[in-house]
Design a protein around this motif. Structure first.
Motif, mmCIF file in Angstrom:
data_model
loop_
_atom_site.group_PDB
_atom_site.id
_atom_site.type_symbol
_atom_site.label_atom_id
_atom_site.label_comp_id
_atom_site.label_asym_id
_atom_site.label_seq_id
_atom_site.Cartn_x
_atom_site.Cartn_y
_atom_site.Cartn_z
ATOM 1 N N ARG A 186 31.444 63.290 110.530
ATOM 2 C CA ARG A 186 32.542 63.593 111.404
ATOM 3 C C ARG A 186 31.723 62.734 112.274
ATOM 4 N NH1 ARG A 186 37.086 66.513 114.629
ATOM 5 N NH2 ARG A 186 37.928 64.873 115.973
ATOM 6 N N TYR A 187 31.176 63.209 112.824
ATOM 7 C CA TYR A 187 30.025 62.460 114.133
ATOM 8 C C TYR A 187 28.453 62.541 113.248
ATOM 9 C CZ TYR A 187 33.961 64.877 116.967
ATOM 10 O OH TYR A 187 35.483 65.512 117.043
ATOM 11 N N PRO A 188 28.142 60.651 113.068
ATOM 12 C CA PRO A 188 26.297 60.839 112.392
ATOM 13 C C PRO A 188 25.227 60.401 113.745
ATOM 14 C CG PRO A 188 29.270 59.421 111.635
ATOM 15 C CD PRO A 188 29.530 60.131 112.996
ATOM 16 N N LYS A 189 24.543 61.396 113.342
ATOM 17 C CA LYS A 189 23.131 60.974 114.122
ATOM 18 C C LYS A 189 23.631 59.523 114.895
ATOM 19 C CE LYS A 189 20.859 64.419 111.675
ATOM 20 N NZ LYS A 189 19.847 64.716 110.916
ATOM 21 N N ALA A 190 23.440 58.785 113.928
ATOM 22 C CA ALA A 190 23.085 56.990 114.673
ATOM 23 C C ALA A 190 23.965 56.899 115.845
ATOM 24 C CB ALA A 190 22.816 56.249 113.544
ATOM 25 N N GLY A 191 25.006 57.485 115.813
ATOM 26 C CA GLY A 191 26.751 56.838 116.414
ATOM 27 C C GLY A 191 26.288 57.972 117.533
ATOM 28 N N TYR A 192 26.940 59.097 117.330
ATOM 29 C CA TYR A 192 26.718 59.662 118.319
ATOM 30 C C TYR A 192 25.054 60.721 119.258
ATOM 31 C CZ TYR A 192 31.416 59.097 117.257
ATOM 32 O OH TYR A 192 32.688 59.141 117.030
ATOM 33 N N MET A 193 24.404 60.391 117.906
ATOM 34 C CA MET A 193 23.266 61.081 118.199
ATOM 35 C C MET A 193 23.360 63.000 118.716
ATOM 36 S SD MET A 193 21.611 59.574 122.114
ATOM 37 C CE MET A 193 20.361 60.558 122.054
ATOM 38 N N SER A 194 23.750 62.389 117.192
ATOM 39 C CA SER A 194 24.025 64.144 116.547
ATOM 40 C C SER A 194 22.662 65.304 116.821
ATOM 41 C CB SER A 194 25.415 64.284 115.738
ATOM 42 O OG SER A 194 26.080 64.121 116.405
ATOM 43 N N ALA A 195 22.680 66.275 116.568
ATOM 44 C CA ALA A 195 21.898 67.506 116.211
ATOM 45 C C ALA A 195 22.751 68.905 116.531
ATOM 46 C CB ALA A 195 20.778 67.178 117.319
#
Length: 84
Positions: free
Chosen positions: A52-61
């Protein structure tokens, strides 16, 4: 003038309440959600979060995680509020 210990404690409690709500932003601008789930469900939840929140777009971690004595996993997911 220096703050009294009580003033400091009250200020910290206000910050904790503001940052403890799911989806609440903290001083660094990230949204954080904490989950406690059995291992397979925790893995599925993290995968769904990244879908839902890709790492590249949302800096998810996965910010923090730990295994609890009962075998459950407690983890905190972090992301930016929106992708630019």
């Amino acid at each position: 003038m220096a703050d009294r210990p009580r003033d400091l404690a009250e200020r910290m409690a206000r910050r904790r309440k503001a940052g403890g709500k799911p989806g609440a932003t903290t001083g660094d601008g990230f949204l954080r959600e904490t989950f406690t789930l059995p291992r397979p469900a925790a893995r599925a939840r993290a995968e769904a979060f990244f879908a839902r929140y890709p790492k590249a777009g949302y800096m998810s971690a996965v910010e923090t995680w730990r295994e609890l004595p009962g075998g459950e996993i407690e983890f905190t997911m972090r992301r930016l509020p929106s992708a630019d």
